[in-house]
Design a protein around this motif. Sequence first.
Motif, short mmCIF file in Angstrom:
data_model
loop_
_atom_site.label_atom_id
_atom_site.label_comp_id
_atom_site.label_asym_id
_atom_site.label_seq_id
_atom_site.Cartn_x
_atom_site.Cartn_y
_atom_site.Cartn_z
N UNK A 1 32.73 35.19 34.23
CA UNK A 1 32.14 35.22 35.57
C UNK A 1 31.73 33.80 35.91
N UNK A 2 32.41 33.20 36.88
CA UNK A 2 32.30 31.76 37.12
C UNK A 2 32.00 31.47 38.58
N UNK A 3 31.60 30.21 38.82
CA UNK A 3 31.49 29.69 40.18
C UNK A 3 32.82 29.03 40.57
N UNK B 1 42.81 32.82 35.13
CA UNK B 1 43.75 33.82 35.65
C UNK B 1 45.17 33.56 35.14
N UNK B 2 45.58 32.32 35.15
CA UNK B 2 46.94 31.98 34.75
C UNK B 2 47.18 32.26 33.27
N UNK B 3 46.12 32.26 32.48
CA UNK B 3 46.23 32.55 31.05
C UNK B 3 46.20 34.05 30.76
N UNK B 4 46.02 34.85 31.82
CA UNK B 4 46.01 36.30 31.65
C UNK B 4 44.67 36.87 31.24
N UNK B 5 43.61 36.08 31.39
CA UNK B 5 42.27 36.56 31.07
C UNK B 5 41.57 37.08 32.33
N UNK B 6 40.49 37.79 32.12
CA UNK B 6 39.75 38.43 33.22
C UNK B 6 38.89 37.40 33.94
N UNK B 7 39.10 37.28 35.25
CA UNK B 7 38.41 36.30 36.08
C UNK B 7 37.51 36.99 37.09
N UNK B 8 36.28 36.49 37.22
CA UNK B 8 35.30 37.02 38.16
C UNK B 8 34.61 35.85 38.85
N UNK B 9 34.39 35.97 40.14
CA UNK B 9 33.56 35.01 40.86
C UNK B 9 32.19 35.63 41.06
N UNK C 1 43.47 37.56 44.24
CA UNK C 1 42.17 36.88 44.27
C UNK C 1 41.05 37.87 44.61
N UNK C 2 41.32 38.80 45.51
CA UNK C 2 40.30 39.78 45.89
C UNK C 2 39.83 40.57 44.67
N UNK C 3 40.71 40.73 43.69
CA UNK C 3 40.32 41.45 42.48
C UNK C 3 39.18 40.73 41.76
N UNK C 4 39.06 39.41 41.91
CA UNK C 4 37.97 38.66 41.28
C UNK C 4 36.60 39.11 41.79
N UNK D 1 33.75 44.76 34.20
CA UNK D 1 32.79 44.13 33.30
C UNK D 1 31.40 44.73 33.40
N UNK D 2 31.14 45.50 34.43
CA UNK D 2 29.86 46.19 34.58
C UNK D 2 29.94 47.65 34.15
N UNK D 3 31.13 48.09 33.75
CA UNK D 3 31.29 49.46 33.29
C UNK D 3 31.30 50.50 34.38
N UNK D 4 31.69 50.10 35.61
CA UNK D 4 31.67 51.05 36.73
C UNK D 4 33.04 51.17 37.41
#
Length: 458
Positions: A314-316, A338-346, A380-383, A391-394
Amino acid sequence: MTLWRITCAAAGALALAACATTRSDETTTSSPGSANIQNPYPSTYRTYPGAPTALVGATVFDGAGDRIDGGTVLFADGKVVAVGDASLAIPAGYRRVEGAGKFVTPGIIDIHSHLGVYPSPGVEAQSDGNEATSPTTPDVWAEHSVWPQDPGFSRALANGGITALQILPGSANLVGGRSVTLKNVPARTVQGMKFPGAPYGMKMACGENPKRVYGGKGRMPSTRMGNMAVDRQTWLDTKQWMADGRKTRDLAKETLAAVLDGQILVQNHCYRADEMAFMIDLSKEMGYKVTAFHHAVESYKIADLLRANDICSAVWADWYGFKMESYDGIPENAAFIQNAGACTIIHSDDENGIQRLNQEAAKAQAAGRRAGISIPDEQVIRWLTLNPAHAMGIEQWTGSLAAGKMADVVLWNGNPLSVYSRPEKVWIDGALMFDADDPKRRPVSDFELGQPGEGDVK
């Protein structure tokens, strides 16, 4: 009158009465060691009244990475009924909302917020986010500090399309306590905002903050090795308590044990790549899982490690350099993850940033494009939607527009990844909670009544 005067008046007394009803599926007990001991304060949330609605003609970003041009979104009884193209039949009795030239997304979700625990106005009397009296305070719960009348909730709804958010304790402590996930609705109590069924999170922190706070008090930890030592002993003490049969009530150990039992998700404040790697090693040593690293400005250095361990970042978009551990932050961070296939969150971590998460995501997308990484808008909207929900379990309830999920929906007046766009309408569980075209559905906190700028959403 309850928290947000105008919205509640529009929703009606039925919803306010419902907010006081306890959910029957959130049982409690006071028996030591019980699986339900973590929830003696169950959600009393009930949906506000809504109407069957058809959004037609808009570009739909479903939150799961798909795009439908000229799409149709149907929802009724608080749930998404169907999502499709222009050929999707609209049942009789649905209110039709024209969306030509507009965009539809799931409700925006902020995984890292301090609204309510550091509310506006930001004065010492309301500074309730850090119990900075011990390096580990897993016994404290953020919900017991949340002030439902924080005007930041309504600003996040109206300006940012925020429909759900996780409220975390601050990062002064190695273990800061439990987080709480909220639906962004008016309520008289925090229990009336609690997202039904959402698991608790537990805030951990590494790096500069704990060693500065407690080193400044002349006590351990004052170094990064001290951080690790205190963390390790805290977990070992809990494991011993569990092995002894959990015979006594211990609020701190109950929270930590629930993490080890897989019932509470670890949300770990951490900036540097080397420290994130240490936290992963610690989690494996003690037998828990890190769900997400927050801030994580150096995730780009270990994106493969994060992917391999199923850990979100979860990043800025571009905050960096405000302290030493944030020095190596780069604007391409999210795109590289994202490009590495990891989970990205803003995420926001800020009462103003939460109102512009869509713009933050757009900045991160643009930085990636300049680096040669092209990420489509619908990804991107998925972020901002399904990834934070995961990541919040919901994610089984919200985060994407899919049949059977909560009808948490935002109609934007343009592409949400444009600086010129903003929410036009926001539905939570199918209830219209904000409408830019209807002054009666512009929320106002009770605290704001009679104050300069009352209800201002600019």
